[in-house]
Design a protein around this motif. Structure first.
Motif, PDB file in Angstrom:
ATOM      1  N   CYS A  60       0.787  -1.239   0.000  1.00  0.00           N
ATOM      2  CA  CYS A  60       0.000   0.000   0.000  1.00  0.00           C
ATOM      3  C   CYS A  60       0.819   1.290   0.000  1.00  0.00           C
ATOM      4  CB  CYS A  60      -0.971   0.011   1.183  1.00  0.00           C
ATOM      5  SG  CYS A  60      -0.154   0.255   2.774  1.00  0.00           S
ATOM      6  N   CYS A  72      -2.056  -4.037   6.103  1.00  0.00           N
ATOM      7  CA  CYS A  72      -2.118  -5.002   4.999  1.00  0.00           C
ATOM      8  C   CYS A  72      -1.961  -6.443   5.472  1.00  0.00           C
ATOM      9  CB  CYS A  72      -1.050  -4.681   3.956  1.00  0.00           C
ATOM     10  SG  CYS A  72      -1.404  -3.201   2.974  1.00  0.00           S
ATOM     11  N   ASP A  75      -5.441  -9.963   8.903  1.00  0.00           N
ATOM     12  CA  ASP A  75      -6.433 -10.830   8.257  1.00  0.00           C
ATOM     13  C   ASP A  75      -7.866 -10.382   8.513  1.00  0.00           C
ATOM     14  OD1 ASP A  75      -4.471 -12.442   7.197  1.00  0.00           O
ATOM     15  OD2 ASP A  75      -4.452 -13.803   8.924  1.00  0.00           O
ATOM     16  N   ARG A  77      -8.940  -7.298   8.180  1.00  0.00           N
ATOM     17  CA  ARG A  77      -9.275  -6.181   7.307  1.00  0.00           C
ATOM     18  C   ARG A  77      -9.926  -6.703   6.036  1.00  0.00           C
ATOM     19  NH1 ARG A  77      -7.294  -1.324  10.123  1.00  0.00           N
ATOM     20  NH2 ARG A  77      -8.121  -0.238   8.320  1.00  0.00           N
ATOM     21  N   LYS A  79     -10.040  -6.794   2.458  1.00  0.00           N
ATOM     22  CA  LYS A  79      -9.096  -6.496   1.372  1.00  0.00           C
ATOM     23  C   LYS A  79      -9.803  -6.126   0.065  1.00  0.00           C
ATOM     24  CE  LYS A  79      -5.289  -8.006   3.691  1.00  0.00           C
ATOM     25  NZ  LYS A  79      -5.735  -8.606   4.910  1.00  0.00           N
ATOM     26  N   ILE A  82     -10.522  -0.654  -0.960  1.00  0.00           N
ATOM     27  CA  ILE A  82      -9.284   0.122  -0.869  1.00  0.00           C
ATOM     28  C   ILE A  82      -9.625   1.605  -0.721  1.00  0.00           C
ATOM     29  CG2 ILE A  82      -7.161   0.831  -2.055  1.00  0.00           C
ATOM     30  CD1 ILE A  82      -7.212  -1.807  -3.567  1.00  0.00           C
ATOM     31  N   VAL A 103      -8.589  -1.664   3.491  1.00  0.00           N
ATOM     32  CA  VAL A 103      -7.156  -1.418   3.406  1.00  0.00           C
ATOM     33  C   VAL A 103      -6.928  -0.092   2.661  1.00  0.00           C
ATOM     34  CG1 VAL A 103      -6.444  -3.826   3.570  1.00  0.00           C
ATOM     35  CG2 VAL A 103      -7.011  -2.863   1.323  1.00  0.00           C
ATOM     36  N   ARG A 130      -3.168  -3.423  -8.438  1.00  0.00           N
ATOM     37  CA  ARG A 130      -3.955  -4.058  -7.363  1.00  0.00           C
ATOM     38  C   ARG A 130      -5.390  -4.294  -7.806  1.00  0.00           C
ATOM     39  NH1 ARG A 130      -3.128  -0.891  -1.745  1.00  0.00           N
ATOM     40  NH2 ARG A 130      -4.285  -2.687  -0.940  1.00  0.00           N
TER      41      ARG A 130
END
Length: 198
Positions: A60, A72, A75, A77, A79, A82, A103, A130
């Motif tokens: 990030c 990041c 676990d 969060r 994902k 963004i 994230v 990403r």
């Protein structure tokens, strides 16, 4: 006024910091001179340690002590969401609220033709990479509500639209505790656009 060379050098170094003018730089330099030798050494060592031990997260771009930052690598969060910010300070401000569970992606600034900041000088390619990998449901464009921030958000929104990802913008409006009559037109427009059902 010209100072003796070692002091002038210290002032010049403080003046390179963003937002620090010559008078403030001189004040900082004199503060350092008035420190005890022990405190001055501790101050210098803190600067060196920060430079040596802080790096950028490979995912990030946030500051971190490791290759991957705590956010990041968490676990818990989400994902798939963004939140794009201009810098680490904005990221930390959002984190203080403790409401966002996704994230981040730190751009490293905003597009600004005046300041010679073009898209290729920001971490936009990394963001596209990403998003292009899939599994991203939403990108929150949390750039600052300035001309450069708005330009950056519009640019990113158009760029990311080809990937079918939802791009959203933070709602900006009248701050809590402020009188509506004192708000400028842009703030009121944002407040109206960002209104929600009660």
């Amino acid at each position: 006024m010209e100072y003796i060379a070692p002091l002038q050098n210290l002032i010049d170094k403080f003046a390179t910091l963003r937002g620090v003018g010559r008078k403030t730089a001189a004040r900082y330099a004199f503060s350092v001179l008035n420190m005890s030798d022990e405190n001055a050494m501790a101050f210098a060592e803190a600067i060196i340690a920060a430079k040596n031990n802080i790096c950028k997260c490979k995912i990030c771009g946030n500051i971190s002590e490791n290759d991957i930052c705590n956010i990041c690598s968490d676990d818990k969060r989400d994902k798939s969401i963004i939140c794009v910010v201009e810098d680490e300070r904005t990221l930390m401000a959002i984190e203080k609220v403790r409401e966002f569970k996704g994230v981040y992606h730190v751009l490293g600034g905003a597009i600004s033709p005046v300041n010679d900041m073009s898209p290729d000088k920001l971490r936009i390619a990394e963001l596209v990479e990403r998003v292009s990998k899939g599994n991203i449901s939403e990108v929150i464009l949390a750039t600052n509500p300035t001309v450069d921030g708005e330009m950056t958000a519009m640019y990113l929104s158009r760029l990311l639209s080809q990937y079918g990802v939802l791009s959203t913008r933070l709602a900006y409006g009248v701050p809590v505790g402020a009188d509506i009559e004192n708000a400028d037109e842009v703030t009121l427009t944002r407040a109206l656009d960002g209104r929600r059902k009660l």
